[in-house]
Design an enzyme around this catalytic site. Sequence first.
Site, PDB file in Angstrom:
ATOM      1  N   HIS A  18     -30.742  58.261 -54.283  1.00  0.00           N
ATOM      2  CA  HIS A  18     -30.019  58.443 -53.018  1.00  0.00           C
ATOM      3  C   HIS A  18     -28.560  58.860 -53.226  1.00  0.00           C
ATOM      4  O   HIS A  18     -27.740  58.733 -52.312  1.00  0.00           O
ATOM      5  CB  HIS A  18     -30.076  57.173 -52.161  1.00  0.00           C
ATOM      6  CG  HIS A  18     -31.458  56.717 -51.852  1.00  0.00           C
ATOM      7  ND1 HIS A  18     -32.298  57.383 -50.984  1.00  0.00           N
ATOM      8  CD2 HIS A  18     -32.171  55.651 -52.313  1.00  0.00           C
ATOM      9  CE1 HIS A  18     -33.452  56.750 -50.920  1.00  0.00           C
ATOM     10  NE2 HIS A  18     -33.405  55.705 -51.717  1.00  0.00           N
ATOM     11  N   LYS A  54     -22.984  50.523 -40.230  1.00  0.00           N
ATOM     12  CA  LYS A  54     -24.009  51.491 -39.817  1.00  0.00           C
ATOM     13  C   LYS A  54     -24.491  51.264 -38.384  1.00  0.00           C
ATOM     14  O   LYS A  54     -24.730  52.215 -37.640  1.00  0.00           O
ATOM     15  CB  LYS A  54     -25.205  51.439 -40.774  1.00  0.00           C
ATOM     16  CG  LYS A  54     -24.858  51.759 -42.224  1.00  0.00           C
ATOM     17  CD  LYS A  54     -24.427  53.197 -42.412  1.00  0.00           C
ATOM     18  CE  LYS A  54     -24.303  53.567 -43.870  1.00  0.00           C
ATOM     19  NZ  LYS A  54     -23.281  52.839 -44.605  1.00  0.00           N
ATOM     20  N   ARG A  77     -13.359  59.311 -45.482  1.00  0.00           N
ATOM     21  CA  ARG A  77     -12.535  59.608 -46.660  1.00  0.00           C
ATOM     22  C   ARG A  77     -12.828  61.026 -47.116  1.00  0.00           C
ATOM     23  O   ARG A  77     -13.661  61.716 -46.522  1.00  0.00           O
ATOM     24  CB  ARG A  77     -12.880  58.634 -47.794  1.00  0.00           C
ATOM     25  CG  ARG A  77     -14.383  58.622 -48.095  1.00  0.00           C
ATOM     26  CD  ARG A  77     -14.729  57.921 -49.372  1.00  0.00           C
ATOM     27  NE  ARG A  77     -16.161  57.689 -49.513  1.00  0.00           N
ATOM     28  CZ  ARG A  77     -17.056  58.583 -49.899  1.00  0.00           C
ATOM     29  NH1 ARG A  77     -16.677  59.826 -50.142  1.00  0.00           N
ATOM     30  NH2 ARG A  77     -18.332  58.265 -50.020  1.00  0.00           N
ATOM     31  N   GLU A 120     -35.227  52.388 -38.977  1.00  0.00           N
ATOM     32  CA  GLU A 120     -35.329  53.657 -38.264  1.00  0.00           C
ATOM     33  C   GLU A 120     -36.518  54.443 -38.808  1.00  0.00           C
ATOM     34  O   GLU A 120     -37.056  54.134 -39.876  1.00  0.00           O
ATOM     35  CB  GLU A 120     -34.044  54.471 -38.412  1.00  0.00           C
ATOM     36  CG  GLU A 120     -33.740  54.892 -39.832  1.00  0.00           C
ATOM     37  CD  GLU A 120     -32.409  55.619 -39.971  1.00  0.00           C
ATOM     38  OE1 GLU A 120     -31.503  55.360 -39.155  1.00  0.00           O
ATOM     39  OE2 GLU A 120     -32.268  56.438 -40.898  1.00  0.00           O
TER      40      GLU A 120
END
Length: 497
Positions: A237, A118, A294, A202
């Site tokens: 999530h 990430k 993918r 963030e």
Amino acid sequence: MNSIKKILVANRGEIALRVIHTCKELGIKSVAVYSRPDAHSPHVIHADESVFIGEAASSESYLVMDKIINAAKKTGADAIHPGYGFLSENAAFSARCEEEGIIFIGPKPHAIEVMGDKTAAREAVTKAGIPTPPGLKSELNDLEEASQIADEIGYPILVKAAAGGGGKGMRIVHKKDEFESSIKAAKSEARNAFGDDRVYIEKYLEEPRHVEFQIIADMHGNVFHVYDRECSVQRRHQKVIEEAPCPILTDELRTEMSEAAIKAAKAVDYIGAGTIEFLVDKHMNFYFLEMNTRLQVEHPVTEMITNTDLVALQIHVAEGKELPFKQEDLKINGHAIECRIYAEDPADNFLPSTGKLIKHRVPTGSGIRVDSGVEEGQSVTINYDPMISKLTVHAPSREEAIGRMLRALDEYEIAGCKTTIPFCEFTLRHPAFVEAKYDTHFVQDHFTPDNMYEEDNELAVILAGALLKTAEQHENASGKSIDKNSSAYTQWWKNRR
């Protein structure tokens, strides 16, 4: 260019069967691999060949590179399609295929490695001029410095695992005094889930919507987008309902986001099919979230609105051929919605509800597609993801697609385990979804088990009244007292779901 003759599908369930279907249409032989509980699964039955690779645990079967490679060599497969999950985003596996002279139907190791991390991904897209949420541009190394940045960008903030996904290693921090404990908890979970405890922080966005762009890139420098998907209905999530195209994007914003998606793919010399995921806040600002290197679970909605076969395109690109179209050839045609039918109990926090499928009768008709890797009489086990199928519909408009999906859900018959069908019906009828005014907090903001069965409750009241009236009439006629607690209504009410 390499003409692929035989593909080993390094996966199971519906995605393995999906790839095998395209192989058959292209005249390419297919090889299935399977663990012991999957011995009689549809993907094994429909493949031209199959190879047993181990016991139920993924760590003993689908995640063992040596077993996958050996199966490919044993059967003479010249290419491997990884599907999604398992080894699909494993840079080492992509590299290993390359070393063994086997075509990996997916991106090169470098792209998987960068976009799979990430913090590295954020750095790459930032250099390309693509916006990311305010916060640390790299992994958290100094707790005090990170706390200062959190103060600057303002709470709430989001702590995320650098090597993560699926909501693991993620924490929302609402107050400064929760910061340090949340960091420690996220690092611990990330270490356990990924063997990597790096995290970053963030800004937590207000009313975020999850909007993603499908991209496809070949070895000749062509990178195109295959339009967008809205994936904001999630639990833990993870997505449950997706639609294409995203209903809130203007033409201008769609163009801006698609250009950013293409830039992100080019930043890592991407080849193959991939997805650039964005968050869009309530002010319609968009930010890069991550890239999935993918095929996505929800790819059917894109295929249905663009009349493409993304698996065929993946194979086409892996053979070294140029994409058979230009960007201007791709158009949006109508609207598509996908519901993931999981063996889960929505009334019990979506906990798995595995078991034998005593009945599995899928809906049929125009504009309906069902991708399933399990058939009637088989079991959904605890060993793997509890998804029974993906139900996808297509119609000329969003309104018609919602109506068609509700009809399909109503016709879908499953017995043997609880499913997410009632939740999907609840969502598609909810005003927030109908009006496209929903975000990633849909479940926590609108859903409760009681709400899910509101229509049943109304019906129950009507039936209860009718049954009790009949019981009273019978009581008056016979002169005998009836125990209403054991009436047919009571039993129906207890067993209604």
